[in-house]
Scaffold this active site. Structure first.
Site, PDB file in Angstrom:
ATOM      1  CG  HIS A   1     -35.838  67.653  64.691  1.00 43.76           C
ATOM      2  ND1 HIS A   1     -37.007  67.295  65.332  1.00 43.76           N
ATOM      3  CD2 HIS A   1     -34.825  67.254  65.508  1.00 43.76           C
ATOM      4  CE1 HIS A   1     -36.707  66.699  66.497  1.00 43.76           C
ATOM      5  NE2 HIS A   1     -35.390  66.659  66.620  1.00 43.76           N
TER       6      HIS A   1
ATOM      7  CG  ASP B   1     -34.166  61.149  67.811  1.00 49.78           C
ATOM      8  OD1 ASP B   1     -32.975  61.134  67.453  1.00 49.78           O
ATOM      9  OD2 ASP B   1     -34.651  62.041  68.558  1.00 49.78           O
TER      10      ASP B   1
ATOM     11  CG  HIS C   1     -35.524  65.134  70.456  1.00 53.66           C
ATOM     12  ND1 HIS C   1     -34.266  64.558  70.490  1.00 53.66           N
ATOM     13  CD2 HIS C   1     -35.573  66.021  71.472  1.00 53.66           C
ATOM     14  CE1 HIS C   1     -33.575  65.095  71.501  1.00 53.66           C
ATOM     15  NE2 HIS C   1     -34.357  65.980  72.118  1.00 53.66           N
TER      16      HIS C   1
ATOM     17  CG  ASP D   1     -32.107  61.253  70.974  1.00 52.41           C
ATOM     18  OD1 ASP D   1     -32.829  60.293  70.624  1.00 52.41           O
ATOM     19  OD2 ASP D   1     -32.125  62.359  70.387  1.00 52.41           O
TER      20      ASP D   1
END
Ligand code: ZN
Length: 308
Positions: free
Chosen positions: A125, A162, A164, A245
């Site tokens: 991120h 991931d 996200h 995740d």
């Protein structure tokens, strides 16, 4: 040649507030599961000290200075609403970068068949000049540029599974066609980026997954978007932003993958690394917040890497 694993005790010393999902116990759960006899052939190496200068491959100097200045002498400070730093966070982040760069050296210099880096904080991120989403610096982006600088890799593919979207990696390589960024991620979900229409210089491939979907849609996204993009790009190195995740047990998202899906995706990328990249494959831990889901998924991923 074997699969190499980089870890370091300092990764446990990057502290987050009580109740924060990105916590040291994540790495303890990974350590425990990899303690099993099945992983005795892993080549376990303590992560080397990182070279701070390599942070500048992906981030401007004033931003790096701002992060350094934010590191507290004691306690835990907030960098943004969900990103924090403790006294050892700088060393942890730089050591994570050192491990990722060493992993790149290992696969280019033939010291390992492939490498998994179990580090924290995560990185995907972190944008050029913004630390966010539990991430301070973008370790995967730095490692990709390091491969280009140090080993003259012309093309590097970063595959990010991931749950996200890796807005930071997308931001850093938005106008850089020498790096392919492919991401599968739940949408809508934090951080809100990652639509199919976001394509950068033609080097960004987003494959958003609807909430409550699982194995079938994930594998379809891989087969229809990620793998063909890698085949067309012919990378000299594949880096995995390996967040776990999207596992069905994870509390932060609603994608229903199992360990088998991570085993499968790992195998697919190993096959592509064999076809295009001289088998060079480096995997970097990103997210994964249910300790059991994380541990079992890492076991499946590393177990597959070790099968060669
Ligand atoms: Zn994540």
């Amino acid at each position: 040649m074997t699969t190499r694993l980089y870890t370091h005790p300092v990764f446990l010393e990057h502290l987050t507030p009580a109740g924060h999902p990105e916590r040291p116990d994540r790495l303890r759960a990974i350590e425990r599961v990899l303690d099993d006899e099945a992983f005795s052939a892993l080549d376990r190496v303590e992560a080397p000290e990182g070279d701070e200068a390599t942070i500048l491959y992906a981030h401007p100097e004033d931003f790096v200075g701002r992060v350094r200045a934010a590191i507290p002498e004691t306690g835990i400070v907030s960098i943004d609403a969900d990103t924090s730093a403790s006294p050892k966070s700088w060393q942890a982040a730089v050591t994570a970068i050192g491990a990722a760069n060493a992993a790149v050296d290992d696969v280019f210099e033939g010291r390992a068949a492939n490498v998994f880096v179990a580090a924290r904080p995560p990185g995907h991120h972190a944008e050029k000049a913004t630390a966010m989403g539990f991430c301070l610096f973008n370790t995967a982006a730095i490692a990709a540029r390091y491969a280009q600088e140090k080993h003259l890799a012309e093309r590097v593919a970063i595959v990010d599974w991931d749950v996200h979207h890796g807005n930071g990696t997308q931001d850093i390589f938005w106008d850089d066609p020498s790096v392919l960024y492919c991401s599968t991620h739940q949408m809508p979900l934090y951080p809100g980026t990652g639509a199919k229409s976001e394509t950068g210089a033609g080097n960004i491939v987003n494959a958003p997954l609807a909430p409550s979907t699982g194995s079938d849609t994930f594998r379809d996204a891989f087969l229809s978007r990620v793998l063909p993009s890698i085949d067309a790009f012919q990378p000299d190195l594949i880096i995995i932003s390996a967040g776990f995740d999207a596992h069905h047990r994870d509390p932060l998202a609603a994608i229903n993958l199992t360990e088998d899906d991570f085993d499968w995706a790992t195998g697919q990328l190993m096959e592509r690394a064999g076809r295009h990249s001289g088998n060079r494959l480096v995997s970097l831990l990103e997210g994964g917040y249910d300790l059991q889901g994380l541990a079992f998924s890492v076991a499946a991923h590393v177990g597959r890497l070790m099968k060669g």
